[in-house]
Design a protein around this motif. Structure first.
Motif, PDB file in Angstrom:
ATOM      1  N   LYS A  64     -68.808-117.911  47.484  1.00  0.00           N
ATOM      2  CA  LYS A  64     -67.710-118.544  48.224  1.00  0.00           C
ATOM      3  C   LYS A  64     -66.950-117.577  49.121  1.00  0.00           C
ATOM      4  CE  LYS A  64     -63.177-120.637  47.411  1.00  0.00           C
ATOM      5  NZ  LYS A  64     -62.184-121.032  46.372  1.00  0.00           N
ATOM      6  N   ALA A  65     -66.486-116.454  48.555  1.00  0.00           N
ATOM      7  CA  ALA A  65     -65.638-115.525  49.312  1.00  0.00           C
ATOM      8  C   ALA A  65     -66.353-114.963  50.532  1.00  0.00           C
ATOM      9  CB  ALA A  65     -65.156-114.393  48.406  1.00  0.00           C
ATOM     10  N   CYS A  66     -67.632-114.635  50.379  1.00  0.00           N
ATOM     11  CA  CYS A  66     -68.387-114.080  51.501  1.00  0.00           C
ATOM     12  C   CYS A  66     -68.609-115.119  52.593  1.00  0.00           C
ATOM     13  CB  CYS A  66     -69.735-113.540  51.015  1.00  0.00           C
ATOM     14  SG  CYS A  66     -69.605-111.962  50.131  1.00  0.00           S
ATOM     15  N   VAL A  67     -68.841-116.356  52.200  1.00  0.00           N
ATOM     16  CA  VAL A  67     -69.006-117.430  53.182  1.00  0.00           C
ATOM     17  C   VAL A  67     -67.706-117.626  53.954  1.00  0.00           C
ATOM     18  CG1 VAL A  67     -69.324-119.914  53.449  1.00  0.00           C
ATOM     19  CG2 VAL A  67     -70.830-118.640  51.930  1.00  0.00           C
ATOM     20  N   GLN A  68     -66.598-117.606  53.255  1.00  0.00           N
ATOM     21  CA  GLN A  68     -65.308-117.799  53.913  1.00  0.00           C
ATOM     22  C   GLN A  68     -65.016-116.706  54.930  1.00  0.00           C
ATOM     23  OE1 GLN A  68     -63.075-118.488  50.045  1.00  0.00           O
ATOM     24  NE2 GLN A  68     -61.933-119.879  51.358  1.00  0.00           N
ATOM     25  N   CYS A  69     -65.172-115.473  54.525  1.00  0.00           N
ATOM     26  CA  CYS A  69     -64.793-114.377  55.420  1.00  0.00           C
ATOM     27  C   CYS A  69     -65.758-114.226  56.584  1.00  0.00           C
ATOM     28  CB  CYS A  69     -64.660-113.071  54.647  1.00  0.00           C
ATOM     29  SG  CYS A  69     -66.219-112.308  54.147  1.00  0.00           S
ATOM     30  N   SER A  74     -61.570-116.384  56.632  1.00  0.00           N
ATOM     31  CA  SER A  74     -60.539-116.774  55.676  1.00  0.00           C
ATOM     32  C   SER A  74     -60.961-116.311  54.289  1.00  0.00           C
ATOM     33  CB  SER A  74     -60.342-118.301  55.706  1.00  0.00           C
ATOM     34  OG  SER A  74     -61.546-118.954  55.338  1.00  0.00           O
ATOM     35  N   GLY A  75     -60.193-116.665  53.294  1.00  0.00           N
ATOM     36  CA  GLY A  75     -60.565-116.337  51.923  1.00  0.00           C
ATOM     37  C   GLY A  75     -59.923-115.056  51.403  1.00  0.00           C
ATOM     38  N   GLU A  76     -60.206-114.782  50.149  1.00  0.00           N
ATOM     39  CA  GLU A  76     -59.533-113.693  49.449  1.00  0.00           C
ATOM     40  C   GLU A  76     -59.964-112.296  49.881  1.00  0.00           C
ATOM     41  OE1 GLU A  76     -62.527-113.921  45.560  1.00  0.00           O
ATOM     42  OE2 GLU A  76     -60.513-114.776  45.479  1.00  0.00           O
ATOM     43  N   ILE A  77     -61.129-112.162  50.498  1.00  0.00           N
ATOM     44  CA  ILE A  77     -61.563-110.822  50.902  1.00  0.00           C
ATOM     45  C   ILE A  77     -61.519-110.626  52.416  1.00  0.00           C
ATOM     46  CG2 ILE A  77     -63.056-110.634  48.870  1.00  0.00           C
ATOM     47  CD1 ILE A  77     -65.465-111.037  50.712  1.00  0.00           C
ATOM     48  N   CYS A  89     -65.791-107.699  53.313  1.00  0.00           N
ATOM     49  CA  CYS A  89     -66.660-108.698  53.944  1.00  0.00           C
ATOM     50  C   CYS A  89     -67.958-108.059  54.436  1.00  0.00           C
ATOM     51  CB  CYS A  89     -65.920-109.373  55.092  1.00  0.00           C
ATOM     52  SG  CYS A  89     -66.697-110.902  55.686  1.00  0.00           S
ATOM     53  N   ASP A  90     -67.879-106.795  54.866  1.00  0.00           N
ATOM     54  CA  ASP A  90     -69.080-106.109  55.355  1.00  0.00           C
ATOM     55  C   ASP A  90     -70.025-105.739  54.217  1.00  0.00           C
ATOM     56  OD1 ASP A  90     -68.100-106.280  57.923  1.00  0.00           O
ATOM     57  OD2 ASP A  90     -67.162-104.297  57.879  1.00  0.00           O
TER      58      ASP A  90
END
Length: 221
Positions: A64-69, A74-77, A89-90
């Motif tokens: 989820k977090a990687c898809v968001q960023c 967006s997202g936590e990371i 994200c990288d």
């Protein structure tokens, strides 16, 4: 018996997916050519190669977090760095593929995931693994599904405006009605007055307060 068991573990090697090439997907042991799956704190593994775990934490949550960023910024990371100054994200282990409709990519064992983003809009992605290399692939739907925003202030003002408009319309209708009624009454009064046989200036029973008499013996002297 043990003499009847296969000496080779080839039938226990996972031929596809995330754990391709691993013995029982790394979640079991090979006994007599078949995988005997483990049960750990995450849950009970199952499947021919112990590749499934219905009670384990979902892969969707991990991706989820990687898809968001990477797709929606967006997202936590998003915009978060680690202790070495590298953006988290990288460091995501995959590069998502943006598509028009993610669910069209569900062909075999692909899994669909749906979450709410920071803006309360719903985003969808599908993940799966290539059969030949077991490489993770993630397809992300390019558009999010956002709830219809209700303009509370607009609704309140609209209701107030409607009430005022109805009130003005009723007042106008009352004014028109009373005007028409008054005109009809005045026209009726005028008609009755014109049809009257006499008025106060021609009252036949009206007599003057003074009388005039002529004296016949008066000679003008």
């Amino acid at each position: 018996t043990a003499c009847e068991c296969r000496a080779s573990n080839e039938t226990c090697i996972t031929p596809y997916g995330e754990h391709i090439g691993k013995l029982c997907s790394g979640h079991g042991t090979c006994e007599c050519g078949e995988c005997k799956c483990f049960e750990d704190e995450n849950g009970q593994y199952s499947g021919s190669y112990c590749e499934d775990c219905p009670t384990c934490p979902g892969k969707c949550q991990k991706l989820k977090a990687c898809v968001q960023c990477k797709v929606f910024q967006s997202g936590e990371i998003h915009d978060v760095k680690d202790e070495d100054g590298v953006y988290l994200c990288d460091k995501c282990p995959f590069e998502p593929i943006v598509v028009e409709k993610a669910e069209d990519k569900i062909i075999d064992k692909e899994v669909s995931c749906t979450f709410l983003d920071d803006d309360d809009c719903r985003f969808t992605f599908v993940y799966g693994y290539t059969h030949d290399t077991g490489e993770l692939q993630v397809w992300v739907q390019e558009t999010k599904e956002c709830p219809v925003v209700v303009d509370i202030m607009g609704i309140v003002l609209g209701v107030i405006g409607a009430i005022v408009a109805i009130g003005l319309a009723l007042i106008l209708m009352w004014k028109v009605f009373t005007t028409i009624h008054d005109r009809r009454e005045f026209a009726r009064f005028e008609k009755e007055r014109m049809m009257a046989k006499w008025d106060t200036g021609e009252n036949p029973i009206f007599k003057q307060a003074t009388s005039t008499f002529k004296n016949p013996t008066y000679a003008g002297k």
